[in-house]
Design a protein around this motif. Sequence first.
Motif, mmCIF file in Angstrom:
data_model
loop_
_atom_site.group_PDB
_atom_site.id
_atom_site.type_symbol
_atom_site.label_atom_id
_atom_site.label_comp_id
_atom_site.label_asym_id
_atom_site.label_seq_id
_atom_site.Cartn_x
_atom_site.Cartn_y
_atom_site.Cartn_z
ATOM 1 N N LEU A 192 0.827 -1.207 0.000
ATOM 2 C CA LEU A 192 0.000 0.000 0.000
ATOM 3 C C LEU A 192 0.861 1.257 0.000
ATOM 4 N N ASP A 193 1.962 1.229 0.739
ATOM 5 C CA ASP A 193 2.852 2.390 0.769
ATOM 6 C C ASP A 193 3.567 2.593 -0.563
ATOM 7 N N ALA A 194 3.732 1.518 -1.328
ATOM 8 C CA ALA A 194 4.379 1.627 -2.637
ATOM 9 C C ALA A 194 3.437 2.208 -3.685
ATOM 10 N N GLY A 195 2.147 2.297 -3.336
ATOM 11 C CA GLY A 195 1.213 2.920 -4.267
ATOM 12 C C GLY A 195 0.044 2.069 -4.685
ATOM 13 N N ALA A 196 -0.096 0.865 -4.100
ATOM 14 C CA ALA A 196 -1.249 0.031 -4.435
ATOM 15 C C ALA A 196 -2.530 0.651 -3.888
ATOM 16 N N ASP A 197 -3.629 0.413 -4.587
ATOM 17 C CA ASP A 197 -4.922 0.931 -4.154
ATOM 18 C C ASP A 197 -5.705 -0.084 -3.336
ATOM 19 N N ASP A 198 -5.357 -1.355 -3.488
ATOM 20 C CA ASP A 198 -6.037 -2.406 -2.727
ATOM 21 C C ASP A 198 -5.116 -3.615 -2.679
ATOM 22 N N TYR A 199 -5.432 -4.552 -1.772
ATOM 23 C CA TYR A 199 -4.549 -5.694 -1.517
ATOM 24 C C TYR A 199 -5.425 -6.895 -1.204
ATOM 25 N N LEU A 200 -5.316 -7.939 -2.006
ATOM 26 C CA LEU A 200 -6.130 -9.141 -1.831
ATOM 27 C C LEU A 200 -5.205 -10.350 -1.749
ATOM 28 N N VAL A 201 -5.414 -11.175 -0.724
ATOM 29 C CA VAL A 201 -4.528 -12.306 -0.455
ATOM 30 C C VAL A 201 -5.087 -13.587 -1.074
ATOM 31 N N LYS A 202 -4.203 -14.363 -1.705
ATOM 32 C CA LYS A 202 -4.563 -15.684 -2.220
ATOM 33 C C LYS A 202 -4.610 -16.678 -1.062
ATOM 34 N N PRO A 203 -5.500 -17.660 -1.103
ATOM 35 C CA PRO A 203 -6.583 -17.846 -2.075
ATOM 36 C C PRO A 203 -7.687 -16.812 -1.867
ATOM 37 N N PHE A 204 -8.436 -16.552 -2.907
ATOM 38 C CA PHE A 204 -9.423 -15.487 -2.872
ATOM 39 C C PHE A 204 -10.679 -15.942 -3.596
ATOM 40 N N ASP A 205 -11.745 -15.195 -3.382
ATOM 41 C CA ASP A 205 -13.006 -15.462 -4.064
ATOM 42 C C ASP A 205 -13.082 -14.562 -5.300
ATOM 43 N N LEU A 206 -13.390 -15.154 -6.457
ATOM 44 C CA LEU A 206 -13.418 -14.385 -7.700
ATOM 45 C C LEU A 206 -14.442 -13.256 -7.645
ATOM 46 N N ALA A 207 -15.579 -13.509 -6.999
ATOM 47 C CA ALA A 207 -16.596 -12.460 -6.897
ATOM 48 C C ALA A 207 -16.062 -11.272 -6.102
ATOM 49 N N GLU A 208 -15.253 -11.536 -5.081
ATOM 50 C CA GLU A 208 -14.664 -10.441 -4.306
ATOM 51 C C GLU A 208 -13.662 -9.668 -5.158
ATOM 52 N N LEU A 209 -12.864 -10.372 -5.942
ATOM 53 C CA LEU A 209 -11.925 -9.690 -6.831
ATOM 54 C C LEU A 209 -12.667 -8.778 -7.802
ATOM 55 N N GLN A 210 -13.739 -9.276 -8.388
ATOM 56 C CA GLN A 210 -14.529 -8.464 -9.316
ATOM 57 C C GLN A 210 -15.102 -7.236 -8.610
ATOM 58 N N ALA A 211 -15.601 -7.420 -7.387
ATOM 59 C CA ALA A 211 -16.187 -6.305 -6.640
ATOM 60 C C ALA A 211 -15.128 -5.257 -6.290
ATOM 61 N N ARG A 212 -13.953 -5.718 -5.902
ATOM 62 C CA ARG A 212 -12.884 -4.773 -5.563
ATOM 63 C C ARG A 212 -12.432 -3.989 -6.801
ATOM 64 N N LEU A 213 -12.382 -4.662 -7.944
ATOM 65 C CA LEU A 213 -12.019 -3.973 -9.176
ATOM 66 C C LEU A 213 -13.066 -2.921 -9.540
ATOM 67 N N ARG A 214 -14.329 -3.287 -9.408
ATOM 68 C CA ARG A 214 -15.390 -2.310 -9.694
ATOM 69 C C ARG A 214 -15.234 -1.074 -8.817
ATOM 70 N N ALA A 215 -14.936 -1.302 -7.529
ATOM 71 C CA ALA A 215 -14.790 -0.181 -6.599
ATOM 72 C C ALA A 215 -13.588 0.687 -6.969
ATOM 73 N N LEU A 216 -12.468 0.061 -7.351
ATOM 74 C CA LEU A 216 -11.274 0.818 -7.730
ATOM 75 C C LEU A 216 -11.545 1.681 -8.956
ATOM 76 N N ILE A 217 -12.162 1.069 -9.967
ATOM 77 C CA ILE A 217 -12.426 1.791 -11.206
ATOM 78 C C ILE A 217 -13.435 2.905 -10.971
ATOM 79 N N ARG A 218 -14.429 2.627 -10.127
ATOM 80 C CA ARG A 218 -15.434 3.643 -9.806
ATOM 81 C C ARG A 218 -14.788 4.844 -9.109
ATOM 82 N N ARG A 219 -13.938 4.577 -8.131
ATOM 83 C CA ARG A 219 -13.284 5.674 -7.406
ATOM 84 C C ARG A 219 -12.354 6.458 -8.324
ATOM 85 N N ALA A 220 -11.656 5.744 -9.200
ATOM 86 C CA ALA A 220 -10.730 6.419 -10.117
ATOM 87 C C ALA A 220 -11.480 7.352 -11.060
#
Length: 220
Positions: free
Chosen positions: A91-119
């Motif tokens: 996050l300090d290097a400039g990431a907007d979000d951080y998701l740990v493997k293993p992960f749920d694909l629906a959560e990844l999609q939701a986080r991407l939507r939120a990032l793109i929406r905020r941007a």
Amino acid sequence: MRVLLVEDDPLLGDGVRAGLKLADYAVDWVRDGEAGRLALLDQTYDACVLDLGLPRRDGLSLLKDLRGRGNATPVLILTARDTSADKVSGLDAGADDYLVKPFDLAELQARLRALIRRAGGASTPTLSHAGVVLDPAAKRVSLDGQTVTLSAREFALLHDLLSHKNRIRARGELEESLYAWGEEVESNTVEVYIHHLRKKFGAEFIRTVRGLGYLVGEAG
């Protein structure tokens, strides 16, 4: 929406790419950090999904290079590194979000939507203009409250135009948003989908700005 996936695991990368394509993203997939750096230099992306443990150049190095060049592309780190120190470093290097493997694909999609929406400066999960409402999560579009059926490409094009409301989108930018590397783009693809959307939402819904491109809303 066009996304860069930087992931060296072939099985995981193939699964993420397939899942994001089902969610109507155009996905470019590279398998090492240097290829990711070059892709981000050459193309414009709505977001980047970035692994950390990459060959040739690690993810943190790529991220620092990206931010050092003033590139504000939203970055979601997707990694097996799960300590608090790893998350802080990312996050300090400039990431907007951080998701740990293993992960749920629906959560990844939701986080991407939120990032793109905020941007894009949007404060709500839906996009709207002149009675048209697009819900990216539900993949639903309505006009004056009535559901309108769109093809995947029509939905993706409308999503792009509404995400850039009041900004002119050149034909080339729209093509880049719709198609990933290796996908064939016919010469009149954008015009065909614009025509389809105008038939469904009205001739004035999408304006043609001669010599520049297409616009939903008013040019700033």
